[in-house]
Motif scaffolding. Structure first.
Motif, PDB file in Angstrom:
ATOM      1  N   SER A  74       0.864  -1.174   0.000  1.00  0.00           N
ATOM      2  CA  SER A  74       0.000   0.000   0.000  1.00  0.00           C
ATOM      3  C   SER A  74       0.904   1.228   0.000  1.00  0.00           C
ATOM      4  O   SER A  74       1.927   1.240   0.684  1.00  0.00           O
ATOM      5  N   PRO A  75       0.537   2.276  -0.724  1.00  0.00           N
ATOM      6  CA  PRO A  75       1.399   3.456  -0.834  1.00  0.00           C
ATOM      7  C   PRO A  75       1.241   4.413   0.349  1.00  0.00           C
ATOM      8  O   PRO A  75       0.751   5.533   0.207  1.00  0.00           O
ATOM      9  N   ASP A  76       1.657   3.962   1.531  1.00  0.00           N
ATOM     10  CA  ASP A  76       1.530   4.794   2.721  1.00  0.00           C
ATOM     11  C   ASP A  76       2.878   4.924   3.419  1.00  0.00           C
ATOM     12  O   ASP A  76       3.874   4.367   2.971  1.00  0.00           O
ATOM     13  N   ARG A  77       2.900   5.660   4.521  1.00  0.00           N
ATOM     14  CA  ARG A  77       4.152   5.934   5.244  1.00  0.00           C
ATOM     15  C   ARG A  77       4.858   4.676   5.723  1.00  0.00           C
ATOM     16  O   ARG A  77       6.049   4.702   5.975  1.00  0.00           O
ATOM     17  N   GLU A  78       4.143   3.584   5.872  1.00  0.00           N
ATOM     18  CA  GLU A  78       4.722   2.343   6.387  1.00  0.00           C
ATOM     19  C   GLU A  78       5.274   1.437   5.280  1.00  0.00           C
ATOM     20  O   GLU A  78       5.830   0.381   5.573  1.00  0.00           O
ATOM     21  N   ALA A  79       5.127   1.812   4.022  1.00  0.00           N
ATOM     22  CA  ALA A  79       5.533   0.940   2.914  1.00  0.00           C
ATOM     23  C   ALA A  79       7.021   0.602   2.960  1.00  0.00           C
ATOM     24  O   ALA A  79       7.411  -0.548   2.761  1.00  0.00           O
ATOM     25  N   ASN A 131      10.108   4.421  -1.025  1.00  0.00           N
ATOM     26  CA  ASN A 131       9.768   5.721  -0.444  1.00  0.00           C
ATOM     27  C   ASN A 131       9.545   6.773  -1.532  1.00  0.00           C
ATOM     28  O   ASN A 131       8.657   7.617  -1.409  1.00  0.00           O
ATOM     29  N   ASN A 132      10.337   6.724  -2.603  1.00  0.00           N
ATOM     30  CA  ASN A 132      10.112   7.643  -3.728  1.00  0.00           C
ATOM     31  C   ASN A 132       8.748   7.387  -4.358  1.00  0.00           C
ATOM     32  O   ASN A 132       8.046   8.332  -4.732  1.00  0.00           O
ATOM     33  N   ALA A 133       8.388   6.118  -4.488  1.00  0.00           N
ATOM     34  CA  ALA A 133       7.086   5.779  -5.067  1.00  0.00           C
ATOM     35  C   ALA A 133       5.949   6.300  -4.194  1.00  0.00           C
ATOM     36  O   ALA A 133       4.936   6.785  -4.707  1.00  0.00           O
ATOM     37  N   VAL A 134       6.108   6.219  -2.887  1.00  0.00           N
ATOM     38  CA  VAL A 134       5.087   6.739  -1.973  1.00  0.00           C
ATOM     39  C   VAL A 134       5.007   8.260  -2.091  1.00  0.00           C
ATOM     40  O   VAL A 134       3.919   8.832  -2.214  1.00  0.00           O
ATOM     41  N   PRO A 140       1.330   8.047  -7.696  1.00  0.00           N
ATOM     42  CA  PRO A 140      -0.076   8.441  -7.774  1.00  0.00           C
ATOM     43  C   PRO A 140      -0.959   7.896  -6.657  1.00  0.00           C
ATOM     44  O   PRO A 140      -2.177   8.078  -6.690  1.00  0.00           O
ATOM     45  N   GLY A 141      -0.372   7.188  -5.686  1.00  0.00           N
ATOM     46  CA  GLY A 141      -1.190   6.639  -4.609  1.00  0.00           C
ATOM     47  C   GLY A 141      -1.794   5.289  -4.926  1.00  0.00           C
ATOM     48  O   GLY A 141      -2.715   4.851  -4.254  1.00  0.00           O
ATOM     49  N   ARG A 142      -1.271   4.625  -5.940  1.00  0.00           N
ATOM     50  CA  ARG A 142      -1.727   3.278  -6.291  1.00  0.00           C
ATOM     51  C   ARG A 142      -0.781   2.261  -5.659  1.00  0.00           C
ATOM     52  O   ARG A 142       0.328   2.588  -5.253  1.00  0.00           O
ATOM     53  N   PRO A 143      -1.183   0.984  -5.599  1.00  0.00           N
ATOM     54  CA  PRO A 143      -0.300  -0.036  -5.018  1.00  0.00           C
ATOM     55  C   PRO A 143       1.075  -0.049  -5.701  1.00  0.00           C
ATOM     56  O   PRO A 143       1.198   0.185  -6.902  1.00  0.00           O
ATOM     57  N   ILE A 144       2.085  -0.327  -4.895  1.00  0.00           N
ATOM     58  CA  ILE A 144       3.473  -0.379  -5.346  1.00  0.00           C
ATOM     59  C   ILE A 144       3.885  -1.843  -5.396  1.00  0.00           C
ATOM     60  O   ILE A 144       3.698  -2.573  -4.423  1.00  0.00           O
ATOM     61  N   THR A 145       4.446  -2.254  -6.522  1.00  0.00           N
ATOM     62  CA  THR A 145       4.886  -3.635  -6.673  1.00  0.00           C
ATOM     63  C   THR A 145       6.413  -3.695  -6.623  1.00  0.00           C
ATOM     64  O   THR A 145       7.090  -2.971  -7.359  1.00  0.00           O
ATOM     65  N   LEU A 146       6.920  -4.558  -5.759  1.00  0.00           N
ATOM     66  CA  LEU A 146       8.342  -4.838  -5.662  1.00  0.00           C
ATOM     67  C   LEU A 146       8.556  -6.255  -6.165  1.00  0.00           C
ATOM     68  O   LEU A 146       7.870  -7.176  -5.721  1.00  0.00           O
ATOM     69  N   ALA A 147       9.478  -6.427  -7.106  1.00  0.00           N
ATOM     70  CA  ALA A 147       9.811  -7.759  -7.615  1.00  0.00           C
ATOM     71  C   ALA A 147      11.320  -7.908  -7.609  1.00  0.00           C
ATOM     72  O   ALA A 147      12.040  -6.988  -8.011  1.00  0.00           O
TER      73      ALA A 147
END
Length: 133
Positions: A18-23, A56-59, A63-70
């Motif tokens: 989720s694109p929040d402070r805890e990501a 953190n840059n993505a957050v 745009p506030g959409r889910p961030i995918t890490l692979a």
């Protein structure tokens, strides 16, 4: 990394945040859980640093959409991707400005990876770094 028969193994990891402070914290925690016994300590520290910066840059800029890490670990490298589903028309100028202005986080990514870039026409960042032994 080799299997029991000596052939290279390939480890894959995928996490949607989720694109929040805890990501960034959640990404670090997941990487430590998954790779602490598998990667050399220095590689894990560098990997966590790079991933945290990109997440953190993505957050912050996404745009506030889910961030995918692979991540794919294989042979002698770690290849990673962070995708925030952003609008490249808005994000690419920000990335360019940050790089030209000497953004310290992107300097860290530059220093700790062997290569990194943004997929053309996207905000999807990829990187490669060596697996230290």
């Amino acid at each position: 990394m080799e299997s029991a028969n000596g052939s290279p193994t390939r480890e894959e990891f995928r996490l949607v945040l989720s694109p929040d402070r805890e990501a960034g914290w959640r990404a670090r925690h997941a990487l430590r859980q998954r790779f602490s016994g598998l990667l050399p300590r220095t590689t894990l520290i560098d990997l966590i640093s790079v991933v945290t910066e990109l997440v953190n840059n993505a957050v912050t800029h996404g745009p506030g959409r889910p961030i995918t890490l692979a991540l794919v670990l294989g042979g002698e490298t770690v290849r990673g991707e962070v995708d925030d589903q952003g609008n490249p028309a808005a994000a690419i100028p920000q990335i360019r400005e940050a790089t030209e202005a000497g953004a310290h986080g992107l300097e860290l990514v530059e220093k700790l990876t062997s290569r990194w870039a943004v997929f053309e026409g996207s905000t999807h960042v990829w990187f490669e770094m060596p697996l230290e032994t």
